[in-house]
Design an enzyme around this catalytic site. Structure first.
Site, PDB file in Angstrom:
ATOM      1  N   GLY A 123      46.607   6.101 -33.541  1.00 55.79           N
ATOM      2  CA  GLY A 123      45.540   6.944 -34.046  1.00 55.79           C
ATOM      3  C   GLY A 123      44.208   6.364 -33.600  1.00 55.79           C
ATOM      4  O   GLY A 123      44.145   5.264 -33.035  1.00 55.79           O
ATOM      5  N   TYR A 124      43.142   7.087 -33.878  1.00 54.09           N
ATOM      6  CA  TYR A 124      41.820   6.727 -33.384  1.00 54.09           C
ATOM      7  C   TYR A 124      40.814   6.620 -34.524  1.00 54.09           C
ATOM      8  O   TYR A 124      40.623   7.562 -35.283  1.00 54.09           O
ATOM      9  CB  TYR A 124      41.356   7.748 -32.334  1.00 54.09           C
ATOM     10  CG  TYR A 124      42.275   7.695 -31.147  1.00 54.09           C
ATOM     11  CD1 TYR A 124      42.040   6.790 -30.128  1.00 54.09           C
ATOM     12  CD2 TYR A 124      43.427   8.465 -31.100  1.00 54.09           C
ATOM     13  CE1 TYR A 124      42.921   6.683 -29.059  1.00 54.09           C
ATOM     14  CE2 TYR A 124      44.307   8.358 -30.036  1.00 54.09           C
ATOM     15  CZ  TYR A 124      44.053   7.464 -29.028  1.00 54.09           C
ATOM     16  OH  TYR A 124      44.930   7.344 -27.989  1.00 54.09           O
ATOM     17  N   LEU A 125      40.194   5.445 -34.625  1.00 53.65           N
ATOM     18  CA  LEU A 125      39.096   5.241 -35.569  1.00 53.65           C
ATOM     19  C   LEU A 125      37.807   5.827 -35.008  1.00 53.65           C
ATOM     20  O   LEU A 125      36.932   6.241 -35.739  1.00 53.65           O
ATOM     21  CB  LEU A 125      38.921   3.748 -35.866  1.00 53.65           C
ATOM     22  CG  LEU A 125      40.124   3.109 -36.588  1.00 53.65           C
ATOM     23  CD1 LEU A 125      40.031   1.593 -36.552  1.00 53.65           C
ATOM     24  CD2 LEU A 125      40.216   3.612 -38.013  1.00 53.65           C
TER      25      LEU A 125
END
Length: 158
Positions: A28-30
């Site tokens: 996932g991407y912050l």
């Protein structure tokens, strides 16, 4: 400063018989803005935090910093990520030239049906053999970046 130099291709043939390893990957991407991507990844039983810069003019190179973190920390950080998680199986395939390893990602979930192969290079002019199962080159095409696939999955392309 670490540089990632890679070429990316669609996969149009059978590669699995050549794979020497396969791992499930969830990421996932912050942050997923074009200038910088901050990724959290669980790969097998390991966790990673990665920061990538924007691609250069050729689309082949960009800054990359990656550190292994405890897998439980990575799982918790995945809960804080932007919407759209990438789920894929990564196969490692030795290239026939003996100098490179292909990372072949078979996507699942919202990106099911998409399979992409990447080869990391030591320089932008590095030569490598192309296996028969490679298709069209998509190096530098943002829609094939994992961070974009999280926002605009393959299932919506058709």
């Amino acid at each position: 400063m670490a540089q990632e130099i890679e070429r990316k291709f669609l996969v149009r043939g059978d590669f699995k018989a050549e794979a020497f390893q396969a791992l499930r990957v969830t990421q996932g991407y912050l942050s997923s803005v074009p200038e910088r991507v901050v990724r959290v990844r669980v790969k097998g039983d390991k966790g990673f935090l990665t920061v990538k810069g924007g691609v250069n003019a050729s689309g082949l190179s960009r800054f990359e910093w990656e550190k292994e973190i405890p897998v439980e920390d990575a799982r918790q950080l995945l809960q804080l990520c932007e919407p759209g998680v990438i789920d894929k199986t990564r196969y490692l395939v030795r290239n026939t030239d003996g100098n490179h390893i292909w990372e072949v990602d078979e996507f699942h979930g919202d990106n099911d049906g998409l399979t992409v192969a990447e080869v990391e290079l030591t320089g932008e002019d590095d030569l490598f053999a192309k296996p028969e199962w490679l298709g069209e080159e998509v190096t530098g095409d943002p829609k094939y970046f994992n961070s974009m696939l999280a926002k605009h999955p393959f299932k919506h392309w058709k």
